[in-house]
Design a protein around this motif. Structure first.
Motif, PDB file in Angstrom:
ATOM      1  N   VAL A   1       0.845  -1.192   0.000  1.00  0.00           N
ATOM      2  CA  VAL A   1       0.000   0.000   0.000  1.00  0.00           C
ATOM      3  C   VAL A   1       0.883   1.245   0.000  1.00  0.00           C
ATOM      4  N   LYS A   2       0.574   2.178  -0.885  1.00  0.00           N
ATOM      5  CA  LYS A   2       1.397   3.380  -1.047  1.00  0.00           C
ATOM      6  C   LYS A   2       0.991   4.477  -0.071  1.00  0.00           C
ATOM      7  N   LEU A   3       2.005   5.150   0.442  1.00  0.00           N
ATOM      8  CA  LEU A   3       1.789   6.345   1.255  1.00  0.00           C
ATOM      9  C   LEU A   3       1.772   7.539   0.316  1.00  0.00           C
ATOM     10  N   ILE A   4       0.672   8.282   0.303  1.00  0.00           N
ATOM     11  CA  ILE A   4       0.513   9.393  -0.630  1.00  0.00           C
ATOM     12  C   ILE A   4       0.921  10.720  -0.005  1.00  0.00           C
ATOM     13  N   ASP A   5       0.502  10.955   1.228  1.00  0.00           N
ATOM     14  CA  ASP A   5       0.798  12.219   1.906  1.00  0.00           C
ATOM     15  C   ASP A   5       0.843  12.005   3.402  1.00  0.00           C
ATOM     16  N   VAL A   6       1.462  12.930   4.107  1.00  0.00           N
ATOM     17  CA  VAL A   6       1.464  12.946   5.570  1.00  0.00           C
ATOM     18  C   VAL A   6       1.216  14.376   6.018  1.00  0.00           C
ATOM     19  N   PHE A   7       0.203  14.551   6.852  1.00  0.00           N
ATOM     20  CA  PHE A   7      -0.087  15.869   7.416  1.00  0.00           C
ATOM     21  C   PHE A   7      -0.026  15.762   8.934  1.00  0.00           C
ATOM     22  N   GLU A   8       0.482  16.805   9.558  1.00  0.00           N
ATOM     23  CA  GLU A   8       0.590  16.798  11.010  1.00  0.00           C
ATOM     24  C   GLU A   8       0.024  18.095  11.566  1.00  0.00           C
ATOM     25  N   GLY A   9      -0.987  17.972  12.404  1.00  0.00           N
ATOM     26  CA  GLY A   9      -1.605  19.118  13.022  1.00  0.00           C
ATOM     27  C   GLY A   9      -1.319  19.159  14.510  1.00  0.00           C
ATOM     28  N   PRO A  10      -1.876  20.143  15.216  1.00  0.00           N
ATOM     29  CA  PRO A  10      -1.605  20.269  16.651  1.00  0.00           C
ATOM     30  C   PRO A  10      -2.191  19.128  17.470  1.00  0.00           C
ATOM     31  N   LYS A  11      -3.236  18.446  16.953  1.00  0.00           N
ATOM     32  CA  LYS A  11      -3.881  17.387  17.724  1.00  0.00           C
ATOM     33  C   LYS A  11      -3.809  16.016  17.058  1.00  0.00           C
ATOM     34  N   ARG A  12      -3.607  15.984  15.746  1.00  0.00           N
ATOM     35  CA  ARG A  12      -3.660  14.706  15.030  1.00  0.00           C
ATOM     36  C   ARG A  12      -2.589  14.618  13.949  1.00  0.00           C
ATOM     37  N   ILE A  13      -2.272  13.385  13.588  1.00  0.00           N
ATOM     38  CA  ILE A  13      -1.394  13.102  12.452  1.00  0.00           C
ATOM     39  C   ILE A  13      -2.211  12.318  11.434  1.00  0.00           C
ATOM     40  N   TYR A  14      -2.094  12.695  10.171  1.00  0.00           N
ATOM     41  CA  TYR A  14      -2.888  12.087   9.109  1.00  0.00           C
ATOM     42  C   TYR A  14      -1.964  11.387   8.109  1.00  0.00           C
ATOM     43  N   PHE A  15      -2.159  10.087   7.911  1.00  0.00           N
ATOM     44  CA  PHE A  15      -1.469   9.340   6.873  1.00  0.00           C
ATOM     45  C   PHE A  15      -2.445   9.171   5.710  1.00  0.00           C
ATOM     46  N   VAL A  16      -2.157   9.757   4.570  1.00  0.00           N
ATOM     47  CA  VAL A  16      -2.999   9.595   3.396  1.00  0.00           C
ATOM     48  C   VAL A  16      -2.460   8.398   2.613  1.00  0.00           C
ATOM     49  N   LEU A  17      -3.288   7.351   2.500  1.00  0.00           N
ATOM     50  CA  LEU A  17      -2.850   6.084   1.920  1.00  0.00           C
ATOM     51  C   LEU A  17      -3.669   5.730   0.685  1.00  0.00           C
ATOM     52  N   GLU A  18      -3.091   4.888  -0.121  1.00  0.00           N
ATOM     53  CA  GLU A  18      -3.819   4.316  -1.250  1.00  0.00           C
ATOM     54  C   GLU A  18      -5.057   3.570  -0.734  1.00  0.00           C
ATOM     55  N   TYR A  19      -6.207   3.818  -1.349  1.00  0.00           N
ATOM     56  CA  TYR A  19      -7.450   3.167  -0.933  1.00  0.00           C
ATOM     57  C   TYR A  19      -7.582   1.827  -1.641  1.00  0.00           C
ATOM     58  N   VAL A  20      -7.598   0.752  -0.865  1.00  0.00           N
ATOM     59  CA  VAL A  20      -7.712  -0.605  -1.403  1.00  0.00           C
ATOM     60  C   VAL A  20      -9.133  -1.085  -1.125  1.00  0.00           C
ATOM     61  N   ARG A  21      -9.918  -1.242  -2.167  1.00  0.00           N
ATOM     62  CA  ARG A  21     -11.365  -1.415  -2.043  1.00  0.00           C
ATOM     63  C   ARG A  21     -11.811  -2.781  -1.534  1.00  0.00           C
ATOM     64  N   GLY A  22     -11.020  -3.817  -1.754  1.00  0.00           N
ATOM     65  CA  GLY A  22     -11.485  -5.167  -1.448  1.00  0.00           C
ATOM     66  C   GLY A  22     -11.501  -5.551   0.009  1.00  0.00           C
ATOM     67  N   GLY A  23     -10.913  -4.735   0.870  1.00  0.00           N
ATOM     68  CA  GLY A  23     -10.870  -5.060   2.290  1.00  0.00           C
ATOM     69  C   GLY A  23      -9.759  -6.029   2.636  1.00  0.00           C
ATOM     70  N   MET A  24      -9.786  -6.517   3.865  1.00  0.00           N
ATOM     71  CA  MET A  24      -8.726  -7.388   4.369  1.00  0.00           C
ATOM     72  C   MET A  24      -8.807  -8.784   3.763  1.00  0.00           C
ATOM     73  N   LEU A  25      -7.658  -9.414   3.647  1.00  0.00           N
ATOM     74  CA  LEU A  25      -7.610 -10.803   3.167  1.00  0.00           C
ATOM     75  C   LEU A  25      -8.392 -11.708   4.107  1.00  0.00           C
ATOM     76  N   TYR A  26      -8.374 -11.389   5.368  1.00  0.00           N
ATOM     77  CA  TYR A  26      -9.137 -12.155   6.356  1.00  0.00           C
ATOM     78  C   TYR A  26     -10.622 -12.176   5.977  1.00  0.00           C
ATOM     79  N   ASP A  27     -11.156 -11.015   5.620  1.00  0.00           N
ATOM     80  CA  ASP A  27     -12.564 -10.939   5.240  1.00  0.00           C
ATOM     81  C   ASP A  27     -12.818 -11.605   3.890  1.00  0.00           C
ATOM     82  N   TYR A  28     -11.818 -11.523   3.020  1.00  0.00           N
ATOM     83  CA  TYR A  28     -11.929 -12.203   1.723  1.00  0.00           C
ATOM     84  C   TYR A  28     -12.102 -13.705   1.928  1.00  0.00           C
ATOM     85  N   ILE A  29     -11.335 -14.264   2.868  1.00  0.00           N
ATOM     86  CA  ILE A  29     -11.435 -15.686   3.166  1.00  0.00           C
ATOM     87  C   ILE A  29     -12.799 -16.005   3.783  1.00  0.00           C
TER      88      ILE A  29
END
Length: 511
Positions: free
Chosen positions: A192-220
């Motif tokens: 999964v690709k990291l697209i952006d990182v933003f850091e604010g006074p209260k939170r840190i945001y990791f902007v990641l590639e959106y993978v639509r299919g969900g977890m492999l666990y749920d796939y099984i």
């Protein structure tokens, strides 16, 4: 140095090596937070009018102050996101106050002030609301929640991992910086690709590639049956991701079905490895010692508290393969303690008789080669990819059903392994029973499998720090009390002596 914004010397060296050998992380620049950097010698104020020479680097959104140009020893490192930037009184300094309340007064070289001023202000002005619109909740974990978001310029859907700053203790913050570093170091189709990182006074945001299919666990969970050739296709992609990590000196340390995402819900789905929050770094010489991971996937050497290397990922990969092939774990026991004891005493079965009769010999051989108790006998990712199971062109097993997966991984009520702040290990801490799979979607399901446990040595370190602080406070309080008592006692004795002398008759005074 502000510990909240610091990174370890090993991480700094890792950043420096990757930058020198592979063109740095600028080769895969962040979308909006990847600003043009600047570096050079600056003066950093420390005691009124005194300045220390530091080699400063502003790369993307981070300011790092090194002791010298070799960039081996980090004096301070932190994010400039949301920082307040102002000119010094003389107009030759740039005063930076970060969201962590770290304050630095930097004096760039003569003639370079405007360049430094522009870059620092660009980094400080970055806010996620300017670039992304946050939408619905995708999932939630112990330290973070993930929301769907949309790029305001392109309309692309992304996933945003949000971590509150209130939970960012110093050690956890180091792991976060490391997670950012390793995800930017790797550009691979199965990660999964990291697209952006933003850091604010209260939170840190990791902007990641959106993978639509969900977890492999749920796939099984959704599949009523699965075939050996499908498992081979999925597992090969997992090994490709693991191999590229190990080639970059990165050990995931928390490989499991929950941390592998599917691009779709179809049979021919591709997979992507995610969640590098517990990743470790190796350089071919140093071994790792941190006790981290998810119990059901942990290698024996981890449980024995021995130094370890990337071979722990291969054990976890073996557990994943075993689960995909049989729908069960290779370890015996209904509780986490029993499972851990089973791993340590080598009391775990390999493939059940029903699977042995169905699976090809090459497939069984690979499982045995990965679940080796001795890490030196375990196959590496590269060697596993050259195993006959992947190289063979014999498709006799292609239509053979592996398992109906009626007994799916994680549906048993296992204990979690949790270290509380008091340093005691939590016992009988159960995962709530999994809800009926028909009533929940993949994104709504409460994770029935065992979650990542908090690294015990990291928690102990934090507990130790808190205890030292308390002891230090008590010590100085006791010293102060003793000092006051001594002063009061001395003063009382002096007054008593003076009073007795004043009351003596003059005839008794010496001549």
């Amino acid at each position: 140095m502000n510990s909240v914004s610091s990174i370890s010397s090993l991480d700094a060296d890792f950043l420096r090596r990757k930058s020198a050998s592979e063109g740095g992380f600028g080769a895969r620049r962040l979308r909006y937070t990847g600003i043009d950097g600047i570096k050079g010698w600056v003066g950093v104020k420390f005691l009124f009018f005194f300045y220390a020479d530091r080699y400063a680097v502003v790369e993307n959104e981070y300011l790092t102050l090194y002791e010298d140009e070799s960039m081996k020893k980090v004096v301070w490192a932190g994010s400039l996101h949301g920082a307040q930037v102002a000119r010094g009184m003389a107009g030759t300094d740039i005063v930076v106050c970060t969201v962590d309340d770290a304050r630095h007064s930097i004096r760039p070289p003569v003639g370079a002030f405007s360049d430094w001023w522009t870059v620092v202000n660009q980094a400080a002005a970055l806010k996620i609301e300017k670039f992304y619109k946050l939408c619905g909740l995708l999932g939630q974990g112990s330290f973070s929640r993930v929301r769907l978001a949309k790029d305001l310029q392109t309309g692309q859907e992304v996933a945003v991992k949000i971590m509150p700053r209130s939970s960012l203790k110093s050690d956890l913050n180091v792991l976060q910086r490391r997670e950012i570093a390793v995800m930017r170091a790797i550009d691979h189709e199965n990660i999964v690709k990291l697209i952006d990182v933003f850091e604010g006074p209260k939170r840190i945001y990791f902007v990641l590639e959106y993978v639509r299919g969900g977890m492999l666990y749920d796939y099984i969970l959704r599949r009523s049956e699965i075939y050996e050739h499908e498992v081979r296709r999925i597992f090969k992609q997992i090994l490709l991701a693991v191999r590229v990590c190990h080639e970059h000196g990165i050990v995931h340390r928390d490989l499991k079905l929950d941390n592998i995402m599917c691009t779709s819900q179809e049979k021919d789905t591709d997979i992507k490895v995610t969640d590098f929050g517990l990743a470790g770094l190796i350089d071919g010489v140093r071994m790792m010692h941190s006790f981290v991971g998810t119990p059901l996937y942990m290698a024996p050497e981890l449980l024995e508290l021995k130094p370890y290397d990337e071979s722990v990922d291969m054990w976890s990969s073996g557990v994943i393969l075993y689960g995909l092939l049989t729908g069960t774990f290779p370890h015996r026991g209904e509780r986490t303690r029993e499972i851990l004891e089973s791993i340590q005493t080598k009391d775990y079965g390999l493939l059940p008789p029903s699977a042995s009769e169905t699976l090809s010999d090459d497939c069984q051989s690979l499982v045995y080669s990965l679940l080796q108790y001795n890490p030196k006998k375990r196959l590496s990712a590269s060697a596993a990819l050259h195993h006959p199971w992947f190289l063979s062109t014999n498709d006799d097993f292609a239509q053979g059903r592996v398992s109906s997966l009626k007994y799916v991984l994680g549906t048993d009520d296992h204990d979690l392994l949790v270290m509380f702040p008091n340093g005691k290990l939590a016992k009988n801490f159960h995962v709530p029973p999994a809800a009926p799979r028909d009533s929940l979607t993949a994104q709504e399901k409460f994770r029935a499998s065992v979650r990542s446990m908090i690294a015990i040595n990291r928690m102990q370190a934090m507990v130790s720090v808190e205890r030292r602080k308390k002891l230090r406070t008590l010590f100085f309080s006791a010293m102060a009390s003793q000092r006051l008592l001594s002063l009061a006692t001395g003063l009382s004795a002096q007054r008593l002596l003076q009073s007795s002398q004043d009351q003596q008759p003059e005839s008794s005074l010496p001549s």
